[in-house]
Motif scaffolding. Structure first.
Motif, PDB file in Angstrom:
ATOM      1  N   ARG A 167      -5.482   4.772   2.083  1.00 55.79           N
ATOM      2  CA  ARG A 167      -6.456   3.884   1.451  1.00 55.79           C
ATOM      3  C   ARG A 167      -6.714   4.413   0.037  1.00 55.79           C
ATOM      4  O   ARG A 167      -6.672   5.628  -0.189  1.00 55.79           O
ATOM      5  CB  ARG A 167      -7.774   3.895   2.210  1.00 55.79           C
ATOM      6  CG  ARG A 167      -7.736   3.238   3.552  1.00 55.79           C
ATOM      7  CD  ARG A 167      -9.150   3.265   4.167  1.00 55.79           C
ATOM      8  NE  ARG A 167      -9.162   2.632   5.452  1.00 55.79           N
ATOM      9  CZ  ARG A 167      -9.137   3.283   6.621  1.00 55.79           C
ATOM     10  NH1 ARG A 167      -9.087   4.596   6.645  1.00 55.79           N
ATOM     11  NH2 ARG A 167      -9.153   2.619   7.750  1.00 55.79           N
ATOM     12  N   GLU A 187      -4.647  -5.575   2.588  1.00 56.34           N
ATOM     13  CA  GLU A 187      -5.679  -4.830   3.312  1.00 56.34           C
ATOM     14  C   GLU A 187      -5.525  -4.956   4.824  1.00 56.34           C
ATOM     15  O   GLU A 187      -5.631  -3.977   5.561  1.00 56.34           O
ATOM     16  CB  GLU A 187      -7.074  -5.280   2.891  1.00 56.34           C
ATOM     17  CG  GLU A 187      -8.158  -4.410   3.464  1.00 56.34           C
ATOM     18  CD  GLU A 187      -9.512  -4.661   2.837  1.00 56.34           C
ATOM     19  OE1 GLU A 187     -10.480  -4.099   3.366  1.00 56.34           O
ATOM     20  OE2 GLU A 187      -9.616  -5.402   1.843  1.00 56.34           O
ATOM     21  N   SER A 188      -5.218  -6.134   5.311  1.00 54.29           N
ATOM     22  CA  SER A 188      -5.041  -6.353   6.746  1.00 54.29           C
ATOM     23  C   SER A 188      -3.861  -5.540   7.281  1.00 54.29           C
ATOM     24  O   SER A 188      -3.958  -4.884   8.319  1.00 54.29           O
ATOM     25  CB  SER A 188      -4.835  -7.838   7.026  1.00 54.29           C
ATOM     26  OG  SER A 188      -4.564  -8.058   8.383  1.00 54.29           O
ATOM     27  N   ASP A 222      -3.625   5.807  14.529  1.00 52.47           N
ATOM     28  CA  ASP A 222      -4.689   6.426  15.313  1.00 52.47           C
ATOM     29  C   ASP A 222      -4.323   6.452  16.788  1.00 52.47           C
ATOM     30  O   ASP A 222      -4.529   7.446  17.475  1.00 52.47           O
ATOM     31  CB  ASP A 222      -6.019   5.689  15.119  1.00 52.47           C
ATOM     32  CG  ASP A 222      -6.649   5.966  13.769  1.00 52.47           C
ATOM     33  OD1 ASP A 222      -6.232   6.936  13.104  1.00 52.47           O
ATOM     34  OD2 ASP A 222      -7.559   5.214  13.375  1.00 52.47           O
ATOM     35  N   TYR A 253       0.837  -1.195   0.000  1.00 48.86           N
ATOM     36  CA  TYR A 253       0.000   0.000   0.000  1.00 48.86           C
ATOM     37  C   TYR A 253       0.878   1.254   0.000  1.00 48.86           C
ATOM     38  O   TYR A 253       2.060   1.201   0.301  1.00 48.86           O
ATOM     39  CB  TYR A 253      -0.951   0.016   1.208  1.00 48.86           C
ATOM     40  CG  TYR A 253      -0.264  -0.116   2.542  1.00 48.86           C
ATOM     41  CD1 TYR A 253       0.228   0.995   3.212  1.00 48.86           C
ATOM     42  CD2 TYR A 253      -0.093  -1.365   3.131  1.00 48.86           C
ATOM     43  CE1 TYR A 253       0.879   0.872   4.432  1.00 48.86           C
ATOM     44  CE2 TYR A 253       0.554  -1.495   4.357  1.00 48.86           C
ATOM     45  CZ  TYR A 253       1.025  -0.385   4.992  1.00 48.86           C
ATOM     46  OH  TYR A 253       1.679  -0.504   6.195  1.00 48.86           O
ATOM     47  N   LEU A 270      -2.949   1.679  10.075  1.00 44.71           N
ATOM     48  CA  LEU A 270      -3.811   2.824  10.350  1.00 44.71           C
ATOM     49  C   LEU A 270      -4.265   2.836  11.808  1.00 44.71           C
ATOM     50  O   LEU A 270      -4.358   3.897  12.424  1.00 44.71           O
ATOM     51  CB  LEU A 270      -5.012   2.835   9.396  1.00 44.71           C
ATOM     52  CG  LEU A 270      -4.659   3.189   7.956  1.00 44.71           C
ATOM     53  CD1 LEU A 270      -5.831   2.917   7.037  1.00 44.71           C
ATOM     54  CD2 LEU A 270      -4.213   4.641   7.847  1.00 44.71           C
ATOM     55  N   GLU A 271      -4.533   1.664  12.392  1.00 40.39           N
ATOM     56  CA  GLU A 271      -4.907   1.593  13.807  1.00 40.39           C
ATOM     57  C   GLU A 271      -3.764   2.082  14.688  1.00 40.39           C
ATOM     58  O   GLU A 271      -3.977   2.822  15.648  1.00 40.39           O
ATOM     59  CB  GLU A 271      -5.285   0.165  14.194  1.00 40.39           C
ATOM     60  CG  GLU A 271      -6.658  -0.249  13.724  1.00 40.39           C
ATOM     61  CD  GLU A 271      -6.987  -1.690  14.086  1.00 40.39           C
ATOM     62  OE1 GLU A 271      -6.386  -2.236  15.035  1.00 40.39           O
ATOM     63  OE2 GLU A 271      -7.840  -2.270  13.395  1.00 40.39           O
ATOM     64  N   LEU A 285      -2.584  -2.837   5.985  1.00 41.19           N
ATOM     65  CA  LEU A 285      -2.953  -1.423   5.898  1.00 41.19           C
ATOM     66  C   LEU A 285      -3.798  -1.024   7.107  1.00 41.19           C
ATOM     67  O   LEU A 285      -3.523  -0.017   7.763  1.00 41.19           O
ATOM     68  CB  LEU A 285      -3.703  -1.151   4.602  1.00 41.19           C
ATOM     69  CG  LEU A 285      -4.363   0.219   4.456  1.00 41.19           C
ATOM     70  CD1 LEU A 285      -3.326   1.326   4.456  1.00 41.19           C
ATOM     71  CD2 LEU A 285      -5.199   0.267   3.191  1.00 41.19           C
ATOM     72  N   GLU A 286      -4.813  -1.804   7.419  1.00 41.06           N
ATOM     73  CA  GLU A 286      -5.695  -1.471   8.538  1.00 41.06           C
ATOM     74  C   GLU A 286      -4.945  -1.499   9.870  1.00 41.06           C
ATOM     75  O   GLU A 286      -5.172  -0.658  10.729  1.00 41.06           O
ATOM     76  CB  GLU A 286      -6.913  -2.400   8.562  1.00 41.06           C
ATOM     77  CG  GLU A 286      -7.849  -2.207   7.370  1.00 41.06           C
ATOM     78  CD  GLU A 286      -8.321  -0.770   7.169  1.00 41.06           C
ATOM     79  OE1 GLU A 286      -8.595  -0.065   8.166  1.00 41.06           O
ATOM     80  OE2 GLU A 286      -8.411  -0.337   6.006  1.00 41.06           O
ATOM     81  N   GLN A 287      -4.030  -2.467  10.050  1.00 39.40           N
ATOM     82  CA  GLN A 287      -3.230  -2.518  11.281  1.00 39.40           C
ATOM     83  C   GLN A 287      -2.353  -1.275  11.410  1.00 39.40           C
ATOM     84  O   GLN A 287      -2.229  -0.698  12.492  1.00 39.40           O
ATOM     85  CB  GLN A 287      -2.367  -3.779  11.307  1.00 39.40           C
ATOM     86  CG  GLN A 287      -3.149  -5.039  11.565  1.00 39.40           C
ATOM     87  CD  GLN A 287      -2.269  -6.281  11.509  1.00 39.40           C
ATOM     88  OE1 GLN A 287      -1.088  -6.216  11.180  1.00 39.40           O
ATOM     89  NE2 GLN A 287      -2.859  -7.426  11.821  1.00 39.40           N
TER      90      GLN A 287
END
Length: 137
Positions: free
Chosen positions: A79, A102-103, A113, A54, A109-110, A105-107
């Motif tokens: 994203r 995708e997994s 945050d 990503y 981003l978490e 990327l989301e980790q």
């Protein structure tokens, strides 16, 4: 390592900007990979990079910063379809995530945050941690 090319599409019209290498610098300087000749763009403003399937963006000491979907940041994963503001110039990033990315990327981003929820002065060690949220259990 192979990577997915991306495109920055200016909001309000203009030529799309291809992200055709794994790391690209953005700024007013002619030596930047993406040269944006606007007075509110720093000479070296930000960097786009592709890693783990990503794209991400990192501010590299600019004066006017970067925002993703309206939120100021210093570095974040992107994203597909996110709005990126480089100073006040807005773009949408278009690309396809690598298979299985995708997994990751989301980790990422978490984690961003969680990191961004801590005030800057506290992250720098210049103030003490707030008691109310961290020690209330």
């Amino acid at each position: 390592m192979s990577f997915a090319t991306a495109t920055l599409v200016p909001e309000g019209g203009g030529d799309p900007i291809p992200l055709a290498r794994q790391i690209l610098t953005v700024g007013r300087r002619e030596s930047c990979d993406i040269c944006l000749k606007f007075p509110n763009i720093s000479s070296l403003h930000c960097e786009f990079f592709y890693k783990n399937g990503y794209w991400s963006v990192k501010d590299i000491g600019s004066t006017n910063g970067i925002k993703i979907n309206g939120q100021r940041t210093t570095q974040t994963a992107l994203r597909p379809g996110d709005e990126i503001a480089i100073a006040n110039r807005k773009y949408k990033i278009h690309y396809t995530l690598a298979d299985g990315a995708e997994s990751a990327l989301e980790q990422t981003l978490e984690k961003n945050d969680d990191f961004m929820s801590i005030p800057l002065m506290e992250r720098a060690g210049l103030t003490k941690a707030r008691q109310s949220n961290r020690d209330s259990d």
